[in-house]
Design a protein around this motif. Structure first.
Motif, PDB file in Angstrom:
ATOM      1  N   MET A 174       0.839  -1.196   0.000  1.00  0.00           N
ATOM      2  CA  MET A 174       0.000   0.000   0.000  1.00  0.00           C
ATOM      3  C   MET A 174       0.876   1.247   0.000  1.00  0.00           C
ATOM      4  SD  MET A 174      -2.659   1.366   2.925  1.00  0.00           S
ATOM      5  CE  MET A 174      -3.874   0.088   2.648  1.00  0.00           C
ATOM      6  N   GLN A 175       0.395   2.282  -0.687  1.00  0.00           N
ATOM      7  CA  GLN A 175       1.043   3.580  -0.615  1.00  0.00           C
ATOM      8  C   GLN A 175       0.590   4.294   0.658  1.00  0.00           C
ATOM      9  OE1 GLN A 175       3.294   5.276  -2.884  1.00  0.00           O
ATOM     10  NE2 GLN A 175       3.448   6.491  -1.003  1.00  0.00           N
ATOM     11  N   GLY A 184      -8.626  15.603  -0.948  1.00  0.00           N
ATOM     12  CA  GLY A 184      -9.906  15.229  -1.517  1.00  0.00           C
ATOM     13  C   GLY A 184     -10.305  13.811  -1.174  1.00  0.00           C
ATOM     14  N   ARG A 185     -10.954  13.135  -2.120  1.00  0.00           N
ATOM     15  CA  ARG A 185     -11.536  11.820  -1.873  1.00  0.00           C
ATOM     16  C   ARG A 185     -10.702  10.690  -2.473  1.00  0.00           C
ATOM     17  NH1 ARG A 185     -16.846  12.043  -0.335  1.00  0.00           N
ATOM     18  NH2 ARG A 185     -17.269  10.032  -1.325  1.00  0.00           N
ATOM     19  N   ARG A 186      -9.469  10.975  -2.826  1.00  0.00           N
ATOM     20  CA  ARG A 186      -8.646   9.962  -3.495  1.00  0.00           C
ATOM     21  C   ARG A 186      -7.811   9.150  -2.520  1.00  0.00           C
ATOM     22  NH1 ARG A 186      -5.473  12.446  -8.453  1.00  0.00           N
ATOM     23  NH2 ARG A 186      -4.894  10.233  -8.573  1.00  0.00           N
ATOM     24  N   VAL A 187      -7.900   9.432  -1.223  1.00  0.00           N
ATOM     25  CA  VAL A 187      -7.103   8.705  -0.237  1.00  0.00           C
ATOM     26  C   VAL A 187      -7.973   8.290   0.943  1.00  0.00           C
ATOM     27  CG1 VAL A 187      -4.892   9.797  -0.789  1.00  0.00           C
ATOM     28  CG2 VAL A 187      -6.420  10.864   0.867  1.00  0.00           C
ATOM     29  N   ARG A 188      -7.596   7.206   1.580  1.00  0.00           N
ATOM     30  CA  ARG A 188      -8.105   6.901   2.917  1.00  0.00           C
ATOM     31  C   ARG A 188      -7.363   7.796   3.894  1.00  0.00           C
ATOM     32  NH1 ARG A 188      -6.565   1.023   3.843  1.00  0.00           N
ATOM     33  NH2 ARG A 188      -7.238   1.562   5.942  1.00  0.00           N
ATOM     34  N   ARG A 229      -2.076  17.787  -1.997  1.00  0.00           N
ATOM     35  CA  ARG A 229      -2.162  17.414  -3.402  1.00  0.00           C
ATOM     36  C   ARG A 229      -1.164  16.314  -3.745  1.00  0.00           C
ATOM     37  NH1 ARG A 229      -6.524  17.640  -5.019  1.00  0.00           N
ATOM     38  NH2 ARG A 229      -5.800  17.585  -7.191  1.00  0.00           N
ATOM     39  N   ARG A 230       0.016  16.370  -3.143  1.00  0.00           N
ATOM     40  CA  ARG A 230       0.982  15.284  -3.381  1.00  0.00           C
ATOM     41  C   ARG A 230       0.432  13.962  -2.854  1.00  0.00           C
ATOM     42  NH1 ARG A 230       4.696  19.428  -1.916  1.00  0.00           N
ATOM     43  NH2 ARG A 230       4.843  18.681   0.247  1.00  0.00           N
ATOM     44  N   ALA A 231      -0.200  13.994  -1.674  1.00  0.00           N
ATOM     45  CA  ALA A 231      -0.784  12.773  -1.123  1.00  0.00           C
ATOM     46  C   ALA A 231      -1.892  12.246  -2.021  1.00  0.00           C
ATOM     47  CB  ALA A 231      -1.319  13.042   0.286  1.00  0.00           C
ATOM     48  N   ALA A 232      -2.709  13.137  -2.567  1.00  0.00           N
ATOM     49  CA  ALA A 232      -3.786  12.714  -3.459  1.00  0.00           C
ATOM     50  C   ALA A 232      -3.220  12.033  -4.703  1.00  0.00           C
ATOM     51  CB  ALA A 232      -4.639  13.922  -3.850  1.00  0.00           C
ATOM     52  N   ALA A 233      -2.124  12.580  -5.230  1.00  0.00           N
ATOM     53  CA  ALA A 233      -1.525  11.993  -6.427  1.00  0.00           C
ATOM     54  C   ALA A 233      -0.967  10.594  -6.144  1.00  0.00           C
ATOM     55  CB  ALA A 233      -0.418  12.913  -6.951  1.00  0.00           C
ATOM     56  N   ARG A 234      -0.502  10.379  -4.919  1.00  0.00           N
ATOM     57  CA  ARG A 234       0.037   9.056  -4.574  1.00  0.00           C
ATOM     58  C   ARG A 234      -1.076   8.051  -4.337  1.00  0.00           C
ATOM     59  NH1 ARG A 234       2.866  12.297  -0.468  1.00  0.00           N
ATOM     60  NH2 ARG A 234       4.724  13.151  -1.469  1.00  0.00           N
ATOM     61  N   GLY A 235      -2.189   8.511  -3.732  1.00  0.00           N
ATOM     62  CA  GLY A 235      -3.269   7.597  -3.381  1.00  0.00           C
ATOM     63  C   GLY A 235      -2.944   6.808  -2.129  1.00  0.00           C
ATOM     64  N   SER A 277      -7.160  -0.441   8.801  1.00  0.00           N
ATOM     65  CA  SER A 277      -8.428   0.195   9.142  1.00  0.00           C
ATOM     66  C   SER A 277      -9.422   0.011   8.019  1.00  0.00           C
ATOM     67  CB  SER A 277      -8.198   1.680   9.431  1.00  0.00           C
ATOM     68  OG  SER A 277      -7.546   2.290   8.339  1.00  0.00           O
ATOM     69  N   ARG A 278     -10.719   0.082   8.358  1.00  0.00           N
ATOM     70  CA  ARG A 278     -11.763  -0.157   7.380  1.00  0.00           C
ATOM     71  C   ARG A 278     -11.725   0.894   6.270  1.00  0.00           C
ATOM     72  NH1 ARG A 278     -16.249   3.281   8.368  1.00  0.00           N
ATOM     73  NH2 ARG A 278     -16.308   4.166  10.470  1.00  0.00           N
ATOM     74  N   GLU A 279     -12.201   0.511   5.114  1.00  0.00           N
ATOM     75  CA  GLU A 279     -12.182   1.416   3.963  1.00  0.00           C
ATOM     76  C   GLU A 279     -13.131   2.591   4.197  1.00  0.00           C
ATOM     77  OE1 GLU A 279     -10.303   1.225   1.308  1.00  0.00           O
ATOM     78  OE2 GLU A 279      -9.320  -0.599   1.967  1.00  0.00           O
TER      79      GLU A 279
END
Length: 376
Positions: free
Chosen positions: A1-2, A112-116, A82-88, A368-370
C-alpha cells in the motif's frame, strides 16, 4: 500500500519525531511504499517556548522524507495534500497539538476523496488546554476515516468529541533513538549506592501537568534523608519556583535541577546514574519514558495516569500511586527505599517486545476499514 505519513521528523527532537520516523520505517519494512511529509517550520516560537530542533540527528532519518511544510505558509499545506492525493493509498497525520489542526484540515481538503485518511492522535486534547482546542480537534476527528489513540481513556474522549468515529486503540510501541545515539541499548549497571540511599530521577519536559512540584513535596515527605533527586530537562515554567519550593521544604541540598534538553546520547548515562525513574504526572496519555527506563533495566514509580497504569506492573517492575497526591507518591518513594525493594523491582523489569507491539500498531493503522476522506 502507498502511505503518506505526515508529522515531525529530524531536525525536530523528542518522542514525536522519533515515533513518526520509526513508524515510517516499520511500514516500509512491511513492504508499504512510504513517504514522510514533515515540517521545515512546525510551530511559532510563541506557542512552543522550548527548543524545537537539534543539530545532530538522534537516529537515522527516514530516506523518503520531504521537509516542505511551514506553519506560516498555507500553500505548503495545500501542496502536501495534493501530493498525497496523487500518490493515493492512505494519508495518516500525526497530531501532537491542536496548533497543527488548521494545517491538517487544509491538507485533507487538498487530498480530496482519493485517499483513505487516519489521524494518529498522541494527545486528543492538550494537558494544558487553550480556548479553541476542542472545536479544532472535533473538526479534525470528524474528517478522519480512522483515529488511532494510545489508551482506552483517549478513545473515550474521541467518541465524545466525534460520535461515530472509527476509533482504534494500540499501545504506544518503543521508538527510541538509534542504538548508536543511545550509547547502546540494554540494561545498565546495577547501582553501587548503599541500600536505603536511592537516587530518584525525573527527566523530560518540565510542564505543570508533569507534577514536578508534587514530586518535590513527596520527596521531602517520604524519601530517606540520604536519598537524592535529579530533575533533568527543559523547563517550560520558571525553574526558580521549583528551587524555592525545595528550599522551603528543606531539601534543596538533595535536589538537583538540571535545566536544558537532554540529548539522546546522554540519556543512558542519566538513567544509569539513577535507581528509579519517577513519573509524577497529574495527567497523561502515554509516555515513552516507561519503556526507555525498562529498556535500561530501571524500575519506574508512576501515577495511575493514562497508559502508565498499564505499562508499570505495580509491585513487579515499579510502583503506582494516585495522580496529584503528594502523600501517596511519598508512600511510593518510601516503599522503594525499603530494604531489598529496589533490587526486587529491578529483577522484575522486562523490556517491551518491540516487534510485537509495532506489528499490532501498524495493523490497526493500515488495516483500518475502507473509508475515504470526507465520508461520514
Amino acid at each position: 500500500m502507498q502511505v503518506t505519513l505526515v508529522g515531525p521528523a529530524h531536525p525536530y527532537k523528542g518522542g514525536g519525531a522519533h515515533h513518526t520516523t520509526e513508524l515510517a520505517r516499520r511500514l516500509a519494512a512491511q513492504g508499504h511504499r512510504v513517504v514522510l511529509e514533515s515540517w521545515r517550520a512546525q510551530y511559532p516560537a510563541l506557542l512552543y517556548p522550548g527548543r524545537q530542533t537539534v543539530e545532530q540527528a538522534e537516529g537515522e532519518p527516514f530516506p523518503a522524507t520531504l521537509r516542505r511544510m511551514a506553519w506560516y505558509r498555507p500553500d505548503t499545506w495545500w501542496a502536501a495534500g495534493r501530493r498525497a492525493a496523487a500518490r493515493g493509498g492512505l494519508l495518516a497525520v500525526a497530531v501532537l497539538s491542536p496548533v497543527q489542526v488548521p494545517a491538517y484540515l487544509v491538507l485533507l481538503a487538498a487530498a480530496g476523496r482519493r485517499v483513505r485518511t487516519a489521524v494518529v492522535a498522541h494527545n486528543v486534547l492538550p494537558h494544558e488546554p487553550r480556548p479553541g482546542d476542542r472545536p479544532l480537534m472535533r473538526a479534525l476527528l470528524r474528517r478522519a476515516g480512522t483515529v488511532l489513540v494510545h489508551s482506552r481513556e483517549q478513545a473515550a474522549l474521541v467518541r465524545r468529541l466525534a460520535p461515530g468515529a472509527d476509533v482504534r486503540v494500540a499501545d504506544l510501541p518503543p521508538h527510541f533513538p538509534d542504538a548508536h545515539a543511545q550509547g547502546g541499548l540494554g540494561p545498565g549497571p546495577a547501582s553501587a549506592r548503599p541500600e536505603g540511599s536511592p537516587h530518584y530521577l525525573f527527566f523530560g519536559l518540565v510542564r505543570p501537568y508533569k507534577g514536578v512540584d508534587v514530586l518535590i513535596r513527596a520527596f521531602a515527605k517520604g524519601a530517606p534523608p540520604s536519598a537524592r533527586l535529579t530533575v533533568a530537562g527543559e523547563f517550560w515554567t520558571d525553574a526558580d519556583a521549583y528551587r524555592a519550593l525545595a528550599v522551603e521544604l528543606g531539601v534543596a541540598d538533595r535536589v538537583d535541577l538540571r535545566e536544558g534538553y537532554v540529548p539522546a546520547g546522554e540519556v543512558p548515562r542519566l538513567l544509569d546514574a539513577a535507581d528509579v525513574l519517577v513519573l509524577p504526572y497529574r495527567s497523561a496519555t502515554s509516555t515513552q519514558n516507561v519503556r526507555l527506563a525498562h529498556e535500561r533495566g530501571l524500575p519506574v514509580v508512576a501515577t495511575r495516569a493514562g497508559a502508565m497504569a498499564e505499562q508499570v506492573r505495580d509491585g513487579v517492575d515499579g510502583l503506582l500511586c494516585e495522580p496529584g497526591d503528594a502523600d501517596d507518591l511519598a508512600r511510593a518513594l518510601a516503599t522503594f527505599a525499603a530494604p531489598g525493594r529496589a533490587e526486587e523491582l529491578r529483577r522484575g523489569v522486562r523490556p517491551a517486545d518491540a516487534d510485537t507491539l509495532w506489528r499490532a500498531y501498524t495493523e490497526e493503522l493500515v488495516g483500518s476499514r475502507e473509508k475515504v476522506n470526507g465520508d461520514g
